[in-house]
Design a protein around this motif. Structure first.
Motif, mmCIF file in Angstrom:
data_model
loop_
_atom_site.group_PDB
_atom_site.id
_atom_site.type_symbol
_atom_site.label_atom_id
_atom_site.label_comp_id
_atom_site.label_asym_id
_atom_site.label_seq_id
_atom_site.Cartn_x
_atom_site.Cartn_y
_atom_site.Cartn_z
ATOM 1 N N PRO A 32 11.501 -22.683 -109.309
ATOM 2 C CA PRO A 32 12.484 -22.895 -107.862
ATOM 3 C C PRO A 32 11.051 -23.920 -107.278
ATOM 4 N N ALA A 33 10.815 -24.992 -106.553
ATOM 5 C CA ALA A 33 10.834 -25.966 -105.064
ATOM 6 C C ALA A 33 11.154 -24.705 -103.851
ATOM 7 N N PRO A 34 9.603 -24.467 -102.826
ATOM 8 C CA PRO A 34 9.704 -23.629 -101.753
ATOM 9 C C PRO A 34 10.106 -24.053 -101.311
ATOM 10 N N THR A 35 10.963 -23.417 -99.862
ATOM 11 C CA THR A 35 12.124 -23.541 -98.629
ATOM 12 C C THR A 35 11.130 -24.230 -97.892
ATOM 13 N N VAL A 36 11.353 -25.458 -97.394
ATOM 14 C CA VAL A 36 10.534 -26.482 -96.738
ATOM 15 C C VAL A 36 11.656 -26.567 -95.030
ATOM 16 N N THR A 37 11.444 -25.236 -94.459
ATOM 17 C CA THR A 37 11.978 -25.449 -93.119
ATOM 18 C C THR A 37 11.348 -26.237 -91.892
ATOM 19 N N VAL A 38 12.189 -27.262 -91.200
ATOM 20 C CA VAL A 38 11.679 -28.057 -90.137
ATOM 21 C C VAL A 38 12.510 -28.222 -88.946
ATOM 22 N N THR A 39 11.689 -27.154 -88.153
ATOM 23 C CA THR A 39 12.375 -27.398 -87.548
ATOM 24 C C THR A 39 12.167 -28.646 -85.996
ATOM 25 N N ALA A 40 13.541 -28.838 -85.225
ATOM 26 C CA ALA A 40 13.394 -30.251 -84.244
ATOM 27 C C ALA A 40 12.494 -30.111 -83.233
ATOM 28 N N PRO A 41 12.104 -30.882 -82.500
ATOM 29 C CA PRO A 41 11.457 -30.556 -81.330
ATOM 30 C C PRO A 41 12.118 -30.020 -80.084
ATOM 31 N N VAL A 42 11.898 -29.495 -79.319
ATOM 32 C CA VAL A 42 12.370 -28.993 -78.580
ATOM 33 C C VAL A 42 12.532 -30.240 -76.974
ATOM 34 N N PRO A 43 14.335 -30.718 -76.379
ATOM 35 C CA PRO A 43 14.628 -31.960 -75.876
ATOM 36 C C PRO A 43 13.483 -31.796 -75.035
ATOM 37 N N THR A 44 13.219 -32.837 -74.186
ATOM 38 C CA THR A 44 12.728 -32.668 -72.806
ATOM 39 C C THR A 44 13.439 -33.519 -71.778
ATOM 40 N N PRO A 45 13.408 -33.624 -70.330
ATOM 41 C CA PRO A 45 13.908 -34.729 -69.729
ATOM 42 C C PRO A 45 13.073 -36.054 -69.677
ATOM 43 N N THR A 46 14.514 -36.704 -69.367
ATOM 44 C CA THR A 46 13.384 -38.081 -69.455
ATOM 45 C C THR A 46 13.672 -38.719 -67.918
ATOM 46 N N VAL A 47 14.638 -38.130 -67.037
ATOM 47 C CA VAL A 47 13.882 -38.434 -65.951
ATOM 48 C C VAL A 47 13.801 -36.881 -65.432
ATOM 49 N N LYS A 48 13.402 -37.806 -63.749
ATOM 50 C CA LYS A 48 11.921 -36.939 -63.072
ATOM 51 C C LYS A 48 13.590 -35.302 -62.153
ATOM 52 N N ALA A 49 12.945 -34.934 -62.298
ATOM 53 C CA ALA A 49 13.309 -33.411 -60.919
ATOM 54 C C ALA A 49 13.444 -33.303 -60.206
ATOM 55 N N MET A 50 14.361 -33.243 -59.423
ATOM 56 C CA MET A 50 14.014 -33.066 -57.325
ATOM 57 C C MET A 50 13.027 -32.898 -56.846
ATOM 58 N N GLU A 51 12.206 -32.778 -55.667
ATOM 59 C CA GLU A 51 11.014 -32.057 -55.518
ATOM 60 C C GLU A 51 12.168 -31.095 -54.792
ATOM 61 N N ARG A 52 10.858 -29.911 -54.741
ATOM 62 C CA ARG A 52 11.595 -28.362 -54.246
ATOM 63 C C ARG A 52 11.705 -27.936 -52.642
ATOM 64 N N ALA A 53 12.297 -27.681 -52.051
ATOM 65 C CA ALA A 53 11.471 -27.063 -50.658
ATOM 66 C C ALA A 53 10.598 -25.844 -50.949
ATOM 67 N N GLY A 54 10.075 -25.498 -49.797
ATOM 68 C CA GLY A 54 9.155 -24.657 -49.915
ATOM 69 C C GLY A 54 9.197 -23.604 -49.590
ATOM 70 N N ASP A 55 10.250 -23.354 -48.893
ATOM 71 C CA ASP A 55 10.716 -22.014 -48.155
ATOM 72 C C ASP A 55 11.882 -21.012 -48.943
ATOM 73 N N GLU A 56 12.423 -21.547 -50.179
ATOM 74 C CA GLU A 56 13.428 -21.195 -51.266
ATOM 75 C C GLU A 56 13.173 -19.463 -50.863
ATOM 76 N N THR A 57 14.233 -18.892 -51.723
ATOM 77 C CA THR A 57 14.082 -17.508 -51.366
ATOM 78 C C THR A 57 13.928 -17.681 -53.044
ATOM 79 N N ALA A 58 13.484 -16.535 -53.196
ATOM 80 C CA ALA A 58 13.118 -15.704 -54.276
ATOM 81 C C ALA A 58 14.283 -16.187 -56.068
ATOM 82 N N PHE A 59 15.529 -15.581 -55.744
ATOM 83 C CA PHE A 59 16.779 -15.891 -56.761
ATOM 84 C C PHE A 59 16.735 -17.677 -56.561
ATOM 85 N N GLN A 60 15.971 -18.426 -55.788
ATOM 86 C CA GLN A 60 16.164 -19.431 -55.641
ATOM 87 C C GLN A 60 15.355 -20.814 -56.384
#
Length: 217
Positions: A65-93
């Protein structure tokens, strides 16, 4: 008299040759012995190759039998830029990510309602893939994991009946539960608890389980 002396020796030589010549039966026995010997040698070779090299006789009849080949799709990433984050965020934020898979954070605002239910702090976040895909997130933090579990159960119940649920683990330790609830318009709601934090995300049904799995909190 002369003829008798001449013929006598020839007659004796003929008799001697006839006596030494093998009969047909002897030739048959010799051929049979040679055939049996060859057959024994062939059978011995077959047995030896069968034990020493088991795949020799079936290598062509039974392809490996031919060896099994597992193809893993690349993890998708954003095509748009995220918002600017504030410098005074809480730890949970700060623990709320700027991107999850193809979704980028577009807005982050304080949520008052969970604080009325005992949350220490809570935030509304909106994620977008730059097209029609949007995910809204409500995240809150409580003082204890028991209080967080109560809030998670209430959020799940208000979303509807879950069709998938299970443990939330950090390593091998169970830190809460998750539930995925179908919603209208091809959407789904996923609610999960991670210790003292509870998240509720609503978005496209075919991406919400992946969104939950990729969320770092």
């Amino acid at each position: 008299m002369t003829d008798q002396r001449v013929n006598s020796p020839r007659t004796g030589a003929t008799a001697s040759v006839a006596a030494n010549k093998a009969s047909p039966a002897v030739y048959r026995r010799r051929r049979l012995a040679v055939f049996v010997g060859l057959l024994v040698i062939v059978l011995a070779l077959v047995l030896v190759t069968g034990f020493v090299w088991p795949g020799f006789w079936r290598s062509e009849a039974t392809p490996q039998p031919a060896p099994t080949v597992t193809v893993t799709a690349p993890v998708p990433t954003p095509t748009v830029k995220a918002m600017e984050r504030a410098g005074d965020e809480t730890a949970f934020q700060k623990a709320l990510p700027s991107s999850v898979l193809q979704f980028a954070l577009g807005s982050l605002a304080e949520a008052k309602e969970p604080q009325g239910d005992g949350a220490l702090e809570a935030w509304n976040a909106e994620y977008s893939d730059g097209g029609s895909g949007e995910v809204t997130l409500l995240a809150g933090q409580w003082a204890t994991s028991d209080e967080a579990a109560t809030a998670a159960a209430a959020w799940t119940s208000s979303a509807g009946e879950a069709d998938r649920e299970g443990d939330v683990k950090v390593g091998k330790k169970v830190v809460g539960q998750y539930a995925i609830v179908p919603a209208k318009g091809g959407k789904a709601v996923v609610v999960w608890q991670n210790g003292t934090a509870v998240m509720r995300a609503t978005g496209p049904a075919d991406t919400m389980e992946d969104f939950y799995a990729a969320f770092p909190l």
